[in-house]
Write an enzyme that holds these catalytic residues in place. Structure first.
Site, PDB file in Angstrom:
ATOM      1  N   CYS A 142      49.018  20.348  83.769  1.00  0.00           N
ATOM      2  CA  CYS A 142      48.674  20.006  85.149  1.00  0.00           C
ATOM      3  C   CYS A 142      48.758  18.500  85.402  1.00  0.00           C
ATOM      4  O   CYS A 142      48.894  18.078  86.548  1.00  0.00           O
ATOM      5  CB  CYS A 142      47.279  20.521  85.493  1.00  0.00           C
ATOM      6  SG  CYS A 142      45.959  19.837  84.467  1.00  0.00           S
ATOM      7  N   ARG A 167      50.880  16.288  83.463  1.00  0.00           N
ATOM      8  CA  ARG A 167      52.110  15.636  82.992  1.00  0.00           C
ATOM      9  C   ARG A 167      53.216  16.649  82.731  1.00  0.00           C
ATOM     10  O   ARG A 167      52.953  17.819  82.402  1.00  0.00           O
ATOM     11  CB  ARG A 167      51.850  14.821  81.728  1.00  0.00           C
ATOM     12  CG  ARG A 167      51.564  15.636  80.493  1.00  0.00           C
ATOM     13  CD  ARG A 167      51.281  14.764  79.272  1.00  0.00           C
ATOM     14  NE  ARG A 167      50.047  14.020  79.438  1.00  0.00           N
ATOM     15  CZ  ARG A 167      49.984  12.680  79.500  1.00  0.00           C
ATOM     16  NH1 ARG A 167      51.074  11.959  79.401  1.00  0.00           N
ATOM     17  NH2 ARG A 167      48.821  12.076  79.652  1.00  0.00           N
ATOM     18  N   GLU A 192      40.187  14.012  75.840  1.00  0.00           N
ATOM     19  CA  GLU A 192      40.057  15.462  76.048  1.00  0.00           C
ATOM     20  C   GLU A 192      40.855  16.200  74.974  1.00  0.00           C
ATOM     21  O   GLU A 192      41.964  15.806  74.620  1.00  0.00           O
ATOM     22  CB  GLU A 192      40.507  15.846  77.456  1.00  0.00           C
ATOM     23  CG  GLU A 192      41.942  15.474  77.821  1.00  0.00           C
ATOM     24  CD  GLU A 192      42.884  16.634  77.656  1.00  0.00           C
ATOM     25  OE1 GLU A 192      42.430  17.726  77.285  1.00  0.00           O
ATOM     26  OE2 GLU A 192      44.081  16.447  77.882  1.00  0.00           O
ATOM     27  N   GLN A 209      47.995  21.947  73.613  1.00  0.00           N
ATOM     28  CA  GLN A 209      49.141  22.086  74.504  1.00  0.00           C
ATOM     29  C   GLN A 209      50.398  21.508  73.869  1.00  0.00           C
ATOM     30  O   GLN A 209      51.497  22.057  74.015  1.00  0.00           O
ATOM     31  CB  GLN A 209      48.844  21.411  75.842  1.00  0.00           C
ATOM     32  CG  GLN A 209      47.779  22.137  76.651  1.00  0.00           C
ATOM     33  CD  GLN A 209      47.219  21.296  77.789  1.00  0.00           C
ATOM     34  OE1 GLN A 209      47.244  20.058  77.748  1.00  0.00           O
ATOM     35  NE2 GLN A 209      46.712  21.966  78.818  1.00  0.00           N
ATOM     36  N   GLY A 226      41.625  32.737  87.318  1.00  0.00           N
ATOM     37  CA  GLY A 226      42.405  32.484  86.115  1.00  0.00           C
ATOM     38  C   GLY A 226      41.572  32.843  84.893  1.00  0.00           C
ATOM     39  O   GLY A 226      40.368  33.098  84.994  1.00  0.00           O
ATOM     40  N   THR A 236      41.463  26.322  80.342  1.00  0.00           N
ATOM     41  CA  THR A 236      40.649  25.480  81.223  1.00  0.00           C
ATOM     42  C   THR A 236      39.523  26.276  81.869  1.00  0.00           C
ATOM     43  O   THR A 236      38.363  25.830  81.909  1.00  0.00           O
ATOM     44  CB  THR A 236      41.524  24.828  82.309  1.00  0.00           C
ATOM     45  OG1 THR A 236      42.534  24.031  81.688  1.00  0.00           O
ATOM     46  CG2 THR A 236      40.691  23.948  83.229  1.00  0.00           C
ATOM     47  N   ILE A 237      39.834  27.461  82.375  1.00  0.00           N
ATOM     48  CA  ILE A 237      38.804  28.300  83.001  1.00  0.00           C
ATOM     49  C   ILE A 237      37.775  28.737  81.968  1.00  0.00           C
ATOM     50  O   ILE A 237      36.570  28.849  82.270  1.00  0.00           O
ATOM     51  CB  ILE A 237      39.447  29.518  83.691  1.00  0.00           C
ATOM     52  CG1 ILE A 237      40.195  29.064  84.951  1.00  0.00           C
ATOM     53  CG2 ILE A 237      38.406  30.561  84.043  1.00  0.00           C
ATOM     54  CD1 ILE A 237      39.300  28.438  86.018  1.00  0.00           C
TER      55      ILE A 237
END
Length: 424
Positions: free
Chosen positions: A50, A52, A112, A118, A187, A191-192
């Site tokens: 989200c 980059r 983070e 990722q 979602g 992240t969620i």
């Protein structure tokens, strides 16, 4: 050989541009193969989050214009628009950039931890696509190792600071008592999951997870005692939801102004706090125009993030030093690898010359020549052959005025200029 890191991120491009340059998981394999086919890139990987979209490349010689043109064409952007917000790092700087990204030093939320996972996924997809070879593969492994060292040896990741945490912190500022609030999470990804964990820790008792597939939503809901629904059921859940936080991989908005407007009427205009973490956005921007709606995107979280980052700033310098050491170590190993082919060829040549001289010595022995004489001839012949090519080349280089080559030869053969004088 050249390493290149090229892309855009939250510092250089708005969320509008970032969502247009984002790659969906379904696009990645085909995009990687196309990238290596159309541009001079021999190896390639793509990291798209989200915040980059970055291309990691290995080329014979740095050639970024064709890569930028491909990226713009792939996403139907004007090249000038992309060039205005894109950055390019080469060689040492590219290695440093990848290590800083994986360590969370280049994230909107300093330190983070999600970015390392990722990046590992980006590497796995590139391997699946067949676009990662030995050089980029070594760089990824060195990057993962450095990021792990940063996590282990510094306090950069100790406090729970993330986009998910920032969203929940903002909700606490708007609702004084989260215990009485219902949260609708759209979602069911990483992240969620973090958002659900933070909300659960803050005492939110009623959490609803809406997802495209009920099975995935149910797995997440079970972990936090939440309720799972399909995306189609969101309008009903909106009516009772005080907090809405969304992060999906959808290419189109899944929550529109009309649905929120209808929910507000049924809520008698009781406020709704919304955070759209997704890129591309899940919630239509026009929703933010409605009264009684507080809509934030990832770009709006900067202030909350900045406040939560203070405890990590002290660890950042130590992390930067570890990254610097990681870059130096990797580049040194890479330079050592560059000598492997030369050393292999030189050894093969020496072994061929040795075999020739040994065969000659064996024939002399069979013809009755004494062992002492055969050994002397073997040693003399092997020495002459090993020295012949270097001697010819050094004389030629010296005649051409390449005295720097003589200095290198002195160092290469570990020669001591004073040794002959001392032996006299």
């Amino acid at each position: 050989m050249a390493f290149i890191a090229l892309g855009i991120n939250h510092k250089t491009a708005s969320v509008d541009v970032r969502e247009r340059v984002a790659f969906t998981p379904e696009q990645l394999v085909e995009a990687l193969q196309q990238l290596c086919r159309i541009t001079p890139s021999r190896e390639a990987a793509i990291l798209s989050t989200c915040n980059r979209s970055e291309l990691y490349l290995e080329q014979d010689h740095p050639s970024t214009d064709e890569v930028l043109a491909w990226l713009a064409g792939y996403h139907n952007l004007r090249l000038e628009e992309l060039r205005a917000c894109a950055y390019v790092h080469q060689d040492d700087d590219a290695v440093r950039h990848m290590m800083r990204v994986a360590s969370g030093l280049d994230s909107m939320v300093l330190g983070e931890p999600q970015i390392l996972g990722q990046m590992k996924s980006a590497y796995a997809v590139a391997r699946e696509a067949g676009t990662v070879g030995p050089l980029l593969g070594r760089l990824f492994q060195a990057t993962f190792s450095t990021a792990k060292t940063v996590r282990t040896d510094t306090a950069i990741g100790e406090n729970p600071v993330s986009v998910a945490f920032a969203a929940v912190s903002l909700a606490k500022q708007i609702f004084s008592d989260l215990h009485r609030s219902q949260a609708l999470l759209i979602g069911a990804g990483e992240t969620i999951t973090l958002v659900a964990r933070h909300l659960h820790e803050q005492g939110v008792k009623r959490i609803v997870v809406a997802n495209r597939t009920l099975e995935r939503a149910s797995i997440l809901a079970e972990e936090f005692g939440a309720h799972a629904v399909l995306l189609a059921d969101m309008p009903q859940e909106l009516v009772n939801s005080d907090i809405v936080i969304s992060s999906t991989a959808s290419q189109l908005p899944i929550l529109g102004k009309g649905a929120v407007e209808r929910a507000l009427k049924q809520r008698r205009h009781k406020p709704i706090f919304m955070v759209d973490i997704a890129v591309p956005r899940d919630i239509e921007p026009e929703v933010g125009e409605l009264d009684d709606v507080y809509l934030y995107t990832v770009d709006d979280l900067h202030e909350v993030v900045a406040e939560n980052l203070k405890s990590r700033q002290g660890a950042a310098q130590a992390a930067e030093e570890l990254v610097g050491a990681g870059v130096e170590d990797f580049m040194q190993r890479l330079r050592e690898l560059a000598a492997v082919d030369v050393l292999r060829a030189y050894r093969q040549q020496a072994e061929r010359l040795r075999d020739e001289e040994v065969a000659k010595a064996q024939r002399l022995l069979q013809n009755g020549t004494s062992a002492e004489e055969v050994m002397a001839q073997l040693a003399r012949g092997l020495t002459n052959k090993l020295l012949h090519a270097p001697s010819v080349q050094l004389k030629k280089l010296s005649a051409d005025g390449r005295f720097d080559a003589l200095v290198v030869a002195q160092e290469l053969f570990a020669l001591d200029e004073g040794s002959d004088k001392r032996s006299q």
